[in-house]
Design a protein around this motif. Structure first.
Motif, PDB file in Angstrom:
ATOM      1  N   GLY A 119       0.787  -1.225   0.000  1.00  0.00           N
ATOM      2  CA  GLY A 119       0.000   0.000   0.000  1.00  0.00           C
ATOM      3  C   GLY A 119       0.820   1.275   0.000  1.00  0.00           C
ATOM      4  O   GLY A 119       0.243   2.369  -0.012  1.00  0.00           O
ATOM      5  N   LYS A 120       2.147   1.157  -0.016  1.00  0.00           N
ATOM      6  CA  LYS A 120       2.996   2.349  -0.012  1.00  0.00           C
ATOM      7  C   LYS A 120       3.449   2.689  -1.425  1.00  0.00           C
ATOM      8  O   LYS A 120       3.542   1.827  -2.295  1.00  0.00           O
ATOM      9  N   SER A 121       3.751   3.962  -1.640  1.00  0.00           N
ATOM     10  CA  SER A 121       4.208   4.401  -2.956  1.00  0.00           C
ATOM     11  C   SER A 121       5.668   4.030  -3.152  1.00  0.00           C
ATOM     12  O   SER A 121       6.416   3.805  -2.191  1.00  0.00           O
ATOM     13  N   ALA A 122       6.083   3.989  -4.416  1.00  0.00           N
ATOM     14  CA  ALA A 122       7.472   3.670  -4.732  1.00  0.00           C
ATOM     15  C   ALA A 122       8.419   4.701  -4.117  1.00  0.00           C
ATOM     16  O   ALA A 122       9.522   4.357  -3.672  1.00  0.00           O
ATOM     17  N   GLU A 123       8.003   5.973  -4.091  1.00  0.00           N
ATOM     18  CA  GLU A 123       8.852   7.017  -3.525  1.00  0.00           C
ATOM     19  C   GLU A 123       9.095   6.787  -2.032  1.00  0.00           C
ATOM     20  O   GLU A 123      10.231   6.910  -1.551  1.00  0.00           O
ATOM     21  N   ASN A 124       8.035   6.447  -1.290  1.00  0.00           N
ATOM     22  CA  ASN A 124       8.194   6.194   0.145  1.00  0.00           C
ATOM     23  C   ASN A 124       9.056   4.967   0.396  1.00  0.00           C
ATOM     24  O   ASN A 124       9.884   4.949   1.319  1.00  0.00           O
ATOM     25  N   ILE A 125       8.866   3.940  -0.410  1.00  0.00           N
ATOM     26  CA  ILE A 125       9.665   2.721  -0.257  1.00  0.00           C
ATOM     27  C   ILE A 125      11.123   3.008  -0.578  1.00  0.00           C
ATOM     28  O   ILE A 125      12.033   2.527   0.105  1.00  0.00           O
ATOM     29  N   PHE A 126      11.362   3.791  -1.634  1.00  0.00           N
ATOM     30  CA  PHE A 126      12.734   4.149  -1.997  1.00  0.00           C
ATOM     31  C   PHE A 126      13.441   4.830  -0.829  1.00  0.00           C
ATOM     32  O   PHE A 126      14.589   4.519  -0.512  1.00  0.00           O
ATOM     33  N   THR A 127      12.745   5.772  -0.201  1.00  0.00           N
ATOM     34  CA  THR A 127      13.334   6.479   0.943  1.00  0.00           C
ATOM     35  C   THR A 127      13.684   5.506   2.061  1.00  0.00           C
ATOM     36  O   THR A 127      14.759   5.593   2.669  1.00  0.00           O
ATOM     37  N   ASP A 128      12.790   4.560   2.315  1.00  0.00           N
ATOM     38  CA  ASP A 128      13.030   3.574   3.367  1.00  0.00           C
ATOM     39  C   ASP A 128      14.205   2.670   3.016  1.00  0.00           C
ATOM     40  O   ASP A 128      15.041   2.360   3.862  1.00  0.00           O
ATOM     41  N   LEU A 129      14.280   2.237   1.770  1.00  0.00           N
ATOM     42  CA  LEU A 129      15.387   1.385   1.332  1.00  0.00           C
ATOM     43  C   LEU A 129      16.713   2.130   1.431  1.00  0.00           C
ATOM     44  O   LEU A 129      17.741   1.547   1.784  1.00  0.00           O
ATOM     45  N   THR A 130      16.696   3.405   1.120  1.00  0.00           N
ATOM     46  CA  THR A 130      17.915   4.202   1.215  1.00  0.00           C
ATOM     47  C   THR A 130      18.433   4.229   2.645  1.00  0.00           C
ATOM     48  O   THR A 130      19.635   4.118   2.890  1.00  0.00           O
ATOM     49  N   LYS A 131      17.508   4.347   3.599  1.00  0.00           N
ATOM     50  CA  LYS A 131      17.914   4.321   5.008  1.00  0.00           C
ATOM     51  C   LYS A 131      18.527   2.980   5.367  1.00  0.00           C
ATOM     52  O   LYS A 131      19.523   2.918   6.071  1.00  0.00           O
ATOM     53  N   GLY A 249     -15.621  -8.893 -14.764  1.00  0.00           N
ATOM     54  CA  GLY A 249     -15.575  -9.387 -13.389  1.00  0.00           C
ATOM     55  C   GLY A 249     -14.953  -8.358 -12.477  1.00  0.00           C
ATOM     56  O   GLY A 249     -14.483  -7.313 -12.914  1.00  0.00           O
ATOM     57  N   ASP A 250     -14.934  -8.639 -11.164  1.00  0.00           N
ATOM     58  CA  ASP A 250     -14.413  -7.700 -10.184  1.00  0.00           C
ATOM     59  C   ASP A 250     -12.895  -7.629 -10.244  1.00  0.00           C
ATOM     60  O   ASP A 250     -12.216  -8.602 -10.567  1.00  0.00           O
ATOM     61  N   LEU A 251     -12.372  -6.458  -9.902  1.00  0.00           N
ATOM     62  CA  LEU A 251     -10.940  -6.272  -9.778  1.00  0.00           C
ATOM     63  C   LEU A 251     -10.501  -6.637  -8.364  1.00  0.00           C
ATOM     64  O   LEU A 251     -11.250  -6.452  -7.408  1.00  0.00           O
ATOM     65  N   PRO A 252      -9.280  -7.162  -8.201  1.00  0.00           N
ATOM     66  CA  PRO A 252      -8.769  -7.419  -6.842  1.00  0.00           C
ATOM     67  C   PRO A 252      -8.763  -6.131  -6.030  1.00  0.00           C
ATOM     68  O   PRO A 252      -8.539  -5.035  -6.573  1.00  0.00           O
ATOM     69  N   GLY A 253      -8.983  -6.261  -4.728  1.00  0.00           N
ATOM     70  CA  GLY A 253      -9.106  -5.092  -3.869  1.00  0.00           C
ATOM     71  C   GLY A 253      -7.890  -4.185  -3.895  1.00  0.00           C
ATOM     72  O   GLY A 253      -8.009  -2.962  -3.963  1.00  0.00           O
ATOM     73  N   GLY A 254      -6.688  -4.777  -3.828  1.00  0.00           N
ATOM     74  CA  GLY A 254      -5.473  -3.978  -3.833  1.00  0.00           C
ATOM     75  C   GLY A 254      -5.302  -3.209  -5.119  1.00  0.00           C
ATOM     76  O   GLY A 254      -4.885  -2.043  -5.112  1.00  0.00           O
ATOM     77  N   LEU A 255      -5.636  -3.846  -6.244  1.00  0.00           N
ATOM     78  CA  LEU A 255      -5.541  -3.174  -7.531  1.00  0.00           C
ATOM     79  C   LEU A 255      -6.570  -2.058  -7.639  1.00  0.00           C
ATOM     80  O   LEU A 255      -6.283  -0.981  -8.164  1.00  0.00           O
TER      81      LEU A 255
END
Length: 437
Positions: A119-131, A249-255
């Motif tokens: 549920g997190k954006s790529a930008e937020n994950i990038f910042t976390d990975l950098t740390k 049909g229905d889309l998966p919830g996360g998508l």
């Protein structure tokens, strides 16, 4: 089966099995690239190494295609900026792989998934990975560091859980297929040379091994800046793919949640409505009196004398989907528009046809909307009515729950703002949309 036929079959099966991903995959042109380790896309090209494709099962190949298509769908090819290429790919993988797993896809061994990034954006994950990389003592990150050229992920029970980033040693593991055989096994020397690529960037830019995202082809050389902030063609294609998938049909919830975030970011709808209407006002200026904002600088400039707004058309879906309190909220906002601008607001009530009409000016304040009609929903009658009556509105605002796929075939020559209630329904093929909640 050779790689290009195998790829064609996988794309066809993906279109039938997962129409959202399959329809988007058809937007990219396949291109053989023996210098890359797996597959990559820049939003237009779907490049692949045939040796990599040959080693995948059909299920894994469909997962790789779905993974790759999610990169431009999420605008990853336009959002890197000056971030490190390799670490950006890692962050993008973490942001989408869990959605693919939820949708039932199988990804090749080594894919990246961590529940803390769901549920997190790529930008937020990038910042976390950098740390994380800094804490490990690495002076540089991603492909630029002097350590291993690949990061392998170890999973408990083979289910993609409990993955930990390893700094790596000289005995880094090779990727393997379903039979445990290394991808390099069974290849002759030419095949191995092809699969390894020519530069360090090509070898390491896809640490997850599920599909690399590269900058859009209008990126400035060496800057990592991919130009436009968004790829509007992809956003429009994604909206169309959503409607097609809902029909099947229905889309998966996360998508579903991701699509809502990408297409319709949450902003206060009142602010957006006011901004949308104000942008279409015509401004008249006069030299008397002059602009007081510039007099202290010795500049004699005209001041704004009047703001004129052509007729605004409000269409209301009367299928029973609009609650009375929502109408009251909207009437209050329309009243404020009339207080600001000396204009006319024409309200059209519509279900399967036009069922009523109200015309308001500043003399009618405060507005009292009186719903007329009920039953089904069809958006086309409103657009037909405007055309038949030669109305040239400043804009059309359509209030609906969007639970209808009957849109006009052609986009009108006036702006359209869809005011959605309920937070679901079909994505419009044109115009802008705000959520009224």
């Amino acid at each position: 089966m050779n790689a290009d036929r195998k790829l064609l079959k996988a794309r066809t099966e993906l279109l039938l099995r997962q129409p959202f991903f399959g329809s988007l995959c058809l937007r990219m042109s396949p291109h053989e690239d023996r210098t890359c380790t797996g597959v990559w896309t820049d939003g237009k090209t779907l490049a692949y190494n045939p040796h990599f494709v040959d080693k995948l099962s059909h299920e894994e190949l469909q997962g790789v295609l779905a993974h790759t298509v999610m990169h431009p769908a999420c605008q990853h090819h336009k959002r890197r900026g000056n971030r490190d290429v390799r670490l950006w790919n890692m962050a993008c993988d973490y942001s989408i792989n869990w959605i693919l797993l939820e949708a039932g896809f199988k990804l090749p061994d080594g894919f990246m998934d961590d529940e803390k990034y769901h549920g997190k954006s790529a930008e937020n994950i990038f910042t976390d990975l950098t740390k994380d990389f800094d804490q490990a003592g690495n002076p540089e990150i991603g492909k630029k560091q002097d350590g291993p050229k690949r990061i392998d992920i170890e999973y408990e029970n083979g289910k993609g859980e409990g993955n930990d980033l390893e700094s790596g040693d000289d005995d880094e593991r090779s990727q393997t297929g379903d039979d445990g055989e290394s991808y390099a096994d069974g290849m002759d020397s030419d095949e191995i040379e092809d699969s390894e690529g020519e530069t360090e960037e090509e070898q390491s830019a896809d640490p997850g091994g599920t599909g690399e995202v590269r900058d859009a082809d209008n990126a400035e050389s060496g800057s990592g800046d991919s130009g436009d902030e968004t790829d509007k063609d992809w956003l429009q294609a994604m909206a169309q793919a959503v409607n097609h998938a809902r029909d099947c049909g229905d889309l998966p919830g996360g998508l579903e949640r991701l699509i809502q975030t990408l297409l319709y970011p949450k902003v206060d709808w009142r602010e957006l409505l006011d901004r949308y209407i104000s942008a279409r006002a015509r401004h008249d200026y006069a030299w008397t009196p002059p602009s007081r904002r510039h007099l202290h600088m010795g500049m004699y400039l005209p001041s704004l004398s009047t703001e004129q707004l052509p007729e605004v058309v409000l269409a209301v879906d009367t299928s029973g989907s609009i609650a009375p309190e929502e109408l009251e909220q909207f009437a209050a906002e329309l009243s404020s528009i009339l207080e600001t601008y000396d204009t006319t607001i024409r309200v059209l009530w519509c279900d399967l046809e036009i069922t009523g009409e109200q015309l308001f000016t500043r003399a009618d304040l405060p507005l009292e909307l009186q719903p007329q009609g009920g039953g089904g929903t069809d958006f086309r009658p409103v657009f037909n009515w405007i055309e038949q009556n030669n109305i040239a509105p400043a804009c059309l605002v359509y209030l609906s729950d969007m639970e209808c796929g009957q849109f006009p075939e052609n986009e009108p020559d006036y702006p359209v703002l869809w005011a959605r209630t309920g937070g679901s329904g079909y994505a419009p093929p044109f115009g802008d949309m705000i959520d009224v909640c």
